[in-house]
Motif scaffolding. Structure first.
Motif, PDB file in Angstrom:
ATOM      1  N   TYR A  24     -20.198  19.060  -5.017  1.00 36.01           N
ATOM      2  CA  TYR A  24     -21.617  19.332  -4.567  1.00 36.01           C
ATOM      3  C   TYR A  24     -22.494  19.725  -3.749  1.00 36.01           C
ATOM      4  O   TYR A  24     -23.469  19.913  -3.238  1.00 36.01           O
ATOM      5  CB  TYR A  24     -21.748  20.657  -5.709  1.00 36.01           C
ATOM      6  N   SER A  25     -22.449  18.000  -3.169  1.00 33.87           N
ATOM      7  CA  SER A  25     -23.470  17.477  -2.328  1.00 33.87           C
ATOM      8  C   SER A  25     -23.865  17.796  -0.853  1.00 33.87           C
ATOM      9  O   SER A  25     -25.200  17.848  -0.560  1.00 33.87           O
ATOM     10  CB  SER A  25     -23.318  15.792  -2.476  1.00 33.87           C
ATOM     11  N   SER A  26     -22.645  17.887  -0.392  1.00 33.85           N
ATOM     12  CA  SER A  26     -22.733  18.180   1.082  1.00 33.85           C
ATOM     13  C   SER A  26     -21.321  18.840   1.307  1.00 33.85           C
ATOM     14  O   SER A  26     -20.437  19.593   0.411  1.00 33.85           O
ATOM     15  CB  SER A  26     -22.191  16.940   1.822  1.00 33.85           C
ATOM     16  N   ASN A  27     -21.384  19.545   2.577  1.00 37.59           N
ATOM     17  CA  ASN A  27     -20.470  20.158   3.523  1.00 37.59           C
ATOM     18  C   ASN A  27     -18.823  19.042   3.341  1.00 37.59           C
ATOM     19  O   ASN A  27     -17.584  19.407   2.592  1.00 37.59           O
ATOM     20  CB  ASN A  27     -19.958  21.151   4.121  1.00 37.59           C
ATOM     21  N   ALA A  28     -19.167  17.805   3.311  1.00 33.58           N
ATOM     22  CA  ALA A  28     -18.103  17.403   3.963  1.00 33.58           C
ATOM     23  C   ALA A  28     -17.436  16.762   2.218  1.00 33.58           C
ATOM     24  O   ALA A  28     -16.117  16.517   1.748  1.00 33.58           O
ATOM     25  CB  ALA A  28     -18.208  15.343   4.335  1.00 33.58           C
ATOM     26  N   ALA A  29     -18.551  17.043   1.075  1.00 32.15           N
ATOM     27  CA  ALA A  29     -18.216  16.472  -0.105  1.00 32.15           C
ATOM     28  C   ALA A  29     -17.169  17.431  -0.730  1.00 32.15           C
ATOM     29  O   ALA A  29     -16.466  17.040  -1.534  1.00 32.15           O
ATOM     30  CB  ALA A  29     -19.299  16.248  -0.602  1.00 32.15           C
ATOM     31  N   LYS A  30     -17.084  18.491  -0.208  1.00 34.39           N
ATOM     32  CA  LYS A  30     -16.777  19.982  -0.180  1.00 34.39           C
ATOM     33  C   LYS A  30     -16.101  19.234  -0.158  1.00 34.39           C
ATOM     34  O   LYS A  30     -13.842  20.108  -0.995  1.00 34.39           O
ATOM     35  CB  LYS A  30     -17.491  20.968   0.043  1.00 34.39           C
ATOM     36  N   ILE A  31     -15.629  19.200   1.074  1.00 32.94           N
ATOM     37  CA  ILE A  31     -13.778  19.041   1.587  1.00 32.94           C
ATOM     38  C   ILE A  31     -12.930  17.897   1.351  1.00 32.94           C
ATOM     39  O   ILE A  31     -11.693  18.241   0.713  1.00 32.94           O
ATOM     40  CB  ILE A  31     -13.700  19.070   3.278  1.00 32.94           C
ATOM     41  N   ILE A  32     -13.602  16.650   0.515  1.00 29.66           N
ATOM     42  CA  ILE A  32     -13.294  16.404   0.138  1.00 29.66           C
ATOM     43  C   ILE A  32     -12.885  16.081  -1.673  1.00 29.66           C
ATOM     44  O   ILE A  32     -11.307  15.864  -1.526  1.00 29.66           O
ATOM     45  CB  ILE A  32     -13.887  14.600   0.406  1.00 29.66           C
ATOM     46  N   GLY A  33     -14.140  16.906  -2.193  1.00 31.77           N
ATOM     47  CA  GLY A  33     -13.035  17.799  -3.941  1.00 31.77           C
ATOM     48  C   GLY A  33     -12.165  18.393  -3.308  1.00 31.77           C
ATOM     49  O   GLY A  33     -11.254  18.325  -4.600  1.00 31.77           O
ATOM     50  N   ILE A  34     -11.979  19.088  -2.189  1.00 28.11           N
ATOM     51  CA  ILE A  34     -10.522  20.128  -2.499  1.00 28.11           C
ATOM     52  C   ILE A  34      -9.589  20.201  -1.847  1.00 28.11           C
ATOM     53  O   ILE A  34      -7.776  20.036  -2.585  1.00 28.11           O
ATOM     54  CB  ILE A  34     -10.984  21.408  -0.905  1.00 28.11           C
ATOM     55  N   VAL A  35      -9.464  18.434  -1.082  1.00 25.95           N
ATOM     56  CA  VAL A  35      -8.123  17.591  -0.578  1.00 25.95           C
ATOM     57  C   VAL A  35      -8.099  17.418  -2.252  1.00 25.95           C
ATOM     58  O   VAL A  35      -7.068  16.688  -2.763  1.00 25.95           O
ATOM     59  CB  VAL A  35      -8.634  16.811   0.160  1.00 25.95           C
ATOM     60  N   SER A  36      -8.757  16.057  -2.666  1.00 29.18           N
ATOM     61  CA  SER A  36      -8.440  15.973  -4.004  1.00 29.18           C
ATOM     62  C   SER A  36      -7.536  16.810  -5.197  1.00 29.18           C
ATOM     63  O   SER A  36      -6.481  15.906  -5.950  1.00 29.18           O
ATOM     64  CB  SER A  36      -9.820  15.013  -5.036  1.00 29.18           C
ATOM     65  N   VAL A  37      -7.856  17.904  -5.069  1.00 29.86           N
ATOM     66  CA  VAL A  37      -7.461  18.718  -6.087  1.00 29.86           C
ATOM     67  C   VAL A  37      -6.256  19.282  -5.697  1.00 29.86           C
ATOM     68  O   VAL A  37      -5.543  19.161  -6.501  1.00 29.86           O
ATOM     69  CB  VAL A  37      -8.464  19.761  -6.444  1.00 29.86           C
ATOM     70  N   PHE A  38      -6.112  19.172  -4.224  1.00 28.18           N
ATOM     71  CA  PHE A  38      -4.593  19.679  -4.080  1.00 28.18           C
ATOM     72  C   PHE A  38      -3.902  18.542  -4.025  1.00 28.18           C
ATOM     73  O   PHE A  38      -3.101  18.799  -4.762  1.00 28.18           O
ATOM     74  CB  PHE A  38      -4.863  20.026  -3.017  1.00 28.18           C
ATOM     75  N   PHE A  39      -4.285  17.908  -3.906  1.00 24.14           N
ATOM     76  CA  PHE A  39      -2.670  16.128  -4.414  1.00 24.14           C
ATOM     77  C   PHE A  39      -2.847  16.080  -5.534  1.00 24.14           C
ATOM     78  O   PHE A  39      -1.634  15.751  -6.076  1.00 24.14           O
ATOM     79  CB  PHE A  39      -3.750  14.566  -3.650  1.00 24.14           C
ATOM     80  N   ILE A  40      -3.432  16.947  -6.624  1.00 22.49           N
ATOM     81  CA  ILE A  40      -3.671  16.528  -8.397  1.00 22.49           C
ATOM     82  C   ILE A  40      -3.040  17.608  -8.073  1.00 22.49           C
ATOM     83  O   ILE A  40      -2.106  17.381  -8.990  1.00 22.49           O
ATOM     84  CB  ILE A  40      -4.739  16.667  -8.779  1.00 22.49           C
ATOM     85  N   CYS A  41      -2.654  18.507  -7.585  1.00 25.03           N
ATOM     86  CA  CYS A  41      -1.729  19.710  -7.999  1.00 25.03           C
ATOM     87  C   CYS A  41      -0.858  19.684  -7.143  1.00 25.03           C
ATOM     88  O   CYS A  41       0.462  19.745  -8.595  1.00 25.03           O
ATOM     89  CB  CYS A  41      -2.802  21.436  -7.659  1.00 25.03           C
ATOM     90  N   VAL A  42      -0.196  18.917  -6.523  1.00 22.72           N
ATOM     91  CA  VAL A  42       1.047  18.606  -5.175  1.00 22.72           C
ATOM     92  C   VAL A  42       1.422  17.449  -6.388  1.00 22.72           C
ATOM     93  O   VAL A  42       2.220  17.426  -6.747  1.00 22.72           O
ATOM     94  CB  VAL A  42       1.087  18.140  -4.492  1.00 22.72           C
ATOM     95  N   SER A  43       0.621  16.066  -7.040  1.00 24.16           N
ATOM     96  CA  SER A  43       1.460  15.658  -7.855  1.00 24.16           C
ATOM     97  C   SER A  43       2.079  16.196  -8.801  1.00 24.16           C
ATOM     98  O   SER A  43       3.207  15.649  -9.776  1.00 24.16           O
ATOM     99  CB  SER A  43       0.419  14.892  -8.109  1.00 24.16           C
TER     100      SER A  43
END
Length: 580
Positions: free
Chosen positions: A187-206
């Motif tokens: 939640y520190s920046s917009n870029a961090a939010k995008i990276i967080g969404i990508v990380s959660v996406f790969f966790i769910c897909v895995s």
């Protein structure tokens, strides 16, 4: 007539002197304490009941002693002091419910008292603030703040504070905190939010890929051509499905997911402010063990697939399910839930203990209860089988695979079910209350303003003192209102010398400092002066200033109110005032 009345007059004067002496003795034993603007009066012997405290060592040489009002002034909380003084009087320290706990402890520390002396009736209420402070400390460790920290805080966190204040930060020192924030603080920046969404996406897909590849419709059979001999001395071949493998698409999906996980781990490790803490973090341990298991699985499939029971090695791939705990970095609710179970460890341990105790007892009872009567369909052939039944019954699951058949066994089963309900229900409120406590404090901290106004420490100015006690250095020269002609303010036989005060008094006497306009300021609390104080008996002493005004409200005239003693010592008290 005059001679006859003389003995009566002498006796009256003697009686009056005796009463005045008694009053003086009582006044000598009393002390006035002004705490936060509220005056308290008590006996000096009362303050001596608890030695080695601030109030037990009061002397007139202290800076907070006011000789005019004959009181000690303390700029402290008056509500807490009421309980402190009551502690001296009764020996029982009670906690005021309208005061915060840390403030109460700070006040007790100032007065030199022990906070552990709080009475048992107030102990529960008093110690609530300690639980709150522990909860807030836990929430600080969980790092639930969603606001971006300042550059100074980041520099202090990474050890670049000195270079930050000197303005000598290198490009890596500037980029490293930003890189860490992007990958570790969603939640520190917009870029961090995008990276967080990508990380959660790969966790769910895995996780989804790991589960779907075990479905029969998602697996590809391995068919072998087997040659067999027929009864006609001929050979034939048949197709045999020996095993099944997951579809090839799941392999590529896992390769992409684990490539992201590997990249993420390496970046977070390189940009971490403390490498040791990063390695020891439980979520990070799960992360790199789960990622490492994928590469180990590849190696085993390459070199150990021909071994018997090689499928057992796939069991270790279940560690990848633990990646779900990585979601705690992106959800404060999951952090609070995990902390709730950690804080409720004692209650959960107690629950397991009582469950094990009940399981052993009821398994033994049902085993012997089923053997008392003739029971050809007895399901309880041993106590270990009874342990499984007792566990299922006490947890209110009840699979129905085993059930008692006799009346005694049914009675034991009923007791087992009731004991299980009570055992499980008792610790649940404690766990729920812990979760509610952490959650409520988290919501309160989220609404708390981050920036607070700073309170600067300012030295309080010292008040004027009586002559003989020594005025402060700044008041020994250049007194306001001191004329060169030798006349003091007030006229009418003013003082002599260049610094004569009001009506012949020394300057700033009796709480009436002279202002720049030439009119003495009267102390507004002159009515608080104790006129019968025993220190006034030894000769004349200034106890106040009598002020009179003309009908127009100007032409102020002031003269001291003098005391000449009490009774037979110095005669009756005399007061004089100039009238216009």
């Amino acid at each position: 007539m005059v001679g006859g009345h003389q003995p009566q007059s002498t006796g009256g004067a003697s009686c009056t002197g005796t009463m005045m002496n008694i009053l003086n003795i009582d006044a000598e034993n009393r002390v006035v304490l002004n705490v936060g603007g509220i005056r308290h009066e008590t006996y000096k012997a009362t303050l001596k009941k608890i030695p080695a405290t601030r109030l037990s060592r009061l002397t007139e040489a202290l800076a907070n002693y006011d000789p005019v009002l004959n009181e000690y002034f303390f700029d402290r909380h008056p509500g807490v002091f009421a309980q402190v003084l009551n502690y001296y009087r009764t020996g029982k320290l009670h906690y005021p419910t309208d005061v915060c706990g840390p403030l109460f402890e700070e006040e007790l520390e100032f007065w030199g008292l022990d906070a552990n002396q709080v009475e048992p009736c107030c102990w529960m209420t008093y110690t609530q603030h300690r639980d709150t402070q522990e909860t807030l400390a836990v929430l600080d460790r969980l790092d639930l703040d969603t606001e971006k920290p300042s550059d100074e805080e980041m520099a202090r966190k990474f050890g670049f504070e000195e270079a930050f204040f000197q303005g000598r930060l290198t490009w890596w020192q500037r980029f490293k905190p930003q890189l860490w924030s992007m990958f570790d603080e969603p939640y520190s920046s917009n870029a961090a939010k995008i990276i967080g969404i990508v990380s959660v996406f790969f966790i769910c897909v895995s996780i989804l890929s790991f589960c779907l590849k075990t479905h029969p419709n998602m697996r590809v059979p391995i068919i072998k051509n087997i040659t067999v001999n027929t009864s006609h001395n001929t050979t034939a071949w048949v197709l045999d499905k020996t095993q099944t493998n997951a579809h090839e698409a799941f392999f590529y999906i896992e390769c992409v997911c684990n490539a992201w996980f590997t990249f993420e781990i390496l970046v977070r490790f390189i940009a971490s402010p403390n490498k040791c803490e990063f390695v020891k973090a439980s979520v990070n341990i799960i992360d790199y063990i789960a990622t490492l298991s994928f590469y180990i699985d590849l190696i085993l499939q390459k070199f150990a697939s021909h071994l018997e029971n090689a499928d057992i090695l796939e069991f270790f791939s279940i560690i990848r399910i633990m990646r779900l705990f990585k979601l705690t970095r992106h959800s404060s609710g999951l952090k609070i839930l995990m902390q709730t179970f950690r804080a409720s460890a004692k209650e959960l341990t107690l629950l397991v203990f009582f469950l094990v105790l009940g399981i052993v007892i009821f398994a033994s009872l049902v085993y012997y209860a089923e053997r008392i009567q003739a029971n050809p369909h007895n399901d309880f052939n041993s106590i270990p089988l009874g342990l499984w039944w007792a566990l299922v019954t006490m947890t209110t699951v009840g699979y129905g695979d085993m059930a008692p058949k006799t009346y005694v066994g049914m009675f034991v089963g009923a007791l087992c079910a009731l004991a299980g309900v009570l055992t499980i229900a008792l610790p649940v409120p404690v766990i729920v209350s812990n979760f509610a406590m952490y959650y409520s404090h988290t919501q309160a901290r989220a609404k708390l303003p981050k920036k607070r106004r700073r309170v600067l420490p300012v030295e309080q100015p010292r008040g004027p003192r009586l002559p003989g006690q020594g005025p402060p250095p700044q008041q020994q020269t250049n007194q306001p209102g001191c004329g060169s002609g030798g006349m003091g303010i007030g006229g009418g036989g003013g003082g002599h010398g260049p610094c004569a005060g009001v009506g012949g008094l020394p300057p700033n006497v009796a709480g009436a400092p002279v202002n720049t306009t030439g009119v003495p300021a009267v102390n507004r609390r002159m009515n608080a002066i104790k006129s019968n104080h025993p220190k006034d008996g030894a000769g004349p002493k200034v106890v106040g200033v009598a002020m009179t005004l003309n009908p127009n409200g100007v032409g102020v005239k002031a003269e001291p109110v003098m005391s000449t003693g009490v009774g037979g010592v110095g005669g009756p008290r005399k007061q004089s005032a100039t009238k216009t």
